[in-house]
Design an enzyme around this catalytic site. Structure first.
Site, PDB file in Angstrom:
ATOM      1  CB  VAL A   8      47.498  41.275 -14.911  1.00  0.00           C
ATOM      2  CG1 VAL A   8      46.927  40.692 -13.722  1.00  0.00           C
ATOM      3  CG2 VAL A   8      46.760  42.494 -15.387  1.00  0.00           C
ATOM      4  CB  SER A   9      50.839  38.939 -18.907  1.00  0.00           C
ATOM      5  OG  SER A   9      51.682  38.401 -17.839  1.00  0.00           O
TER       6      SER A   9
END
Length: 188
Positions: A8-9
């Site tokens: 995930v970012s």
């Protein structure tokens, strides 16, 4: 062996959905590499660790391609590294990317060919543009420095009374350019 990669970012985002889908696809939780880092970063420690530990016959499973790569260029680079290790890639969302099957390899090869074709076209157009510009008298590259300023800069340098910074300030010729002219003079 099945190897999973989940990303995930941001720290606030949650990996649970991706991990659940990887486990449902048969990946052991102990073989899932997880990180919370933007995909645009070149250095992704867990991805690099996974790539280092890959063995021939392993298959990397991702929930979707955007988790592995943010750009087509990066994806092809990664897939080449994975293929060179004798491993495969499989995306759960994009079912067409499954290099464990002949159809998946074919589709991936077609997309890789299209990507290479696009790079070749860009290169060809660039070369044609440069040729056309040269035909019109435009040479490209950096413009030459005024000869008088170069001569002044070299005289100042030879006198040893000025620092390179002072010479650059007085003549408008950068230190790098000054050194290039000095080296060219030595070589001639």
């Amino acid at each position: 062996m099945l190897v999973g990669y989940a990303r995930v970012s941001t720290e606030e985002q949650n990996l649970d959905r991706q991990i659940d889908s990887l486990v449902n696809a048969g990946v052991d939780k102990r073989n899932i590499y997880k990180e919370k880092i933007t995909g645009t970063k070149a250095e992704r420690p867990e991805l690099n660790k996974m790539l280092d530990e890959l063995q021939p016959g392993d298959t990397i499973i991702v929930s979707e391609l955007t988790r592995l790569s943010r750009s087509t260029k990066d994806l092809f680079k990664l897939s080449e590294m994975i293929e060179n290790k004798g491993a495969n890639i499989k995306s759960l969302k994009e079912s067409w990317i499954d290099t464990t099957t002949p159809q998946g390899k074919l589709l991936f090869t077609i997309f890789a060919g299209i990507s290479q074709f696009e790079r070749d076209l860009i290169s060809e157009r660039t070369k044609e543009g440069l040729k056309s510009a040269r035909a019109r008298g435009r040479m490209g590259g950096r413009p030459f420095k005024d000869k008088k300023n170069v001569e002044i800069a070299l005289k100042m340098y030879d006198s040893r009374d000025y620092t390179c910074s002072e010479i650059a300030k007085a003549t408008g010729i950068s230190r790098t350019t000054l050194y290039r002219y000095i080296n060219n003079r030595k070589n001639n």
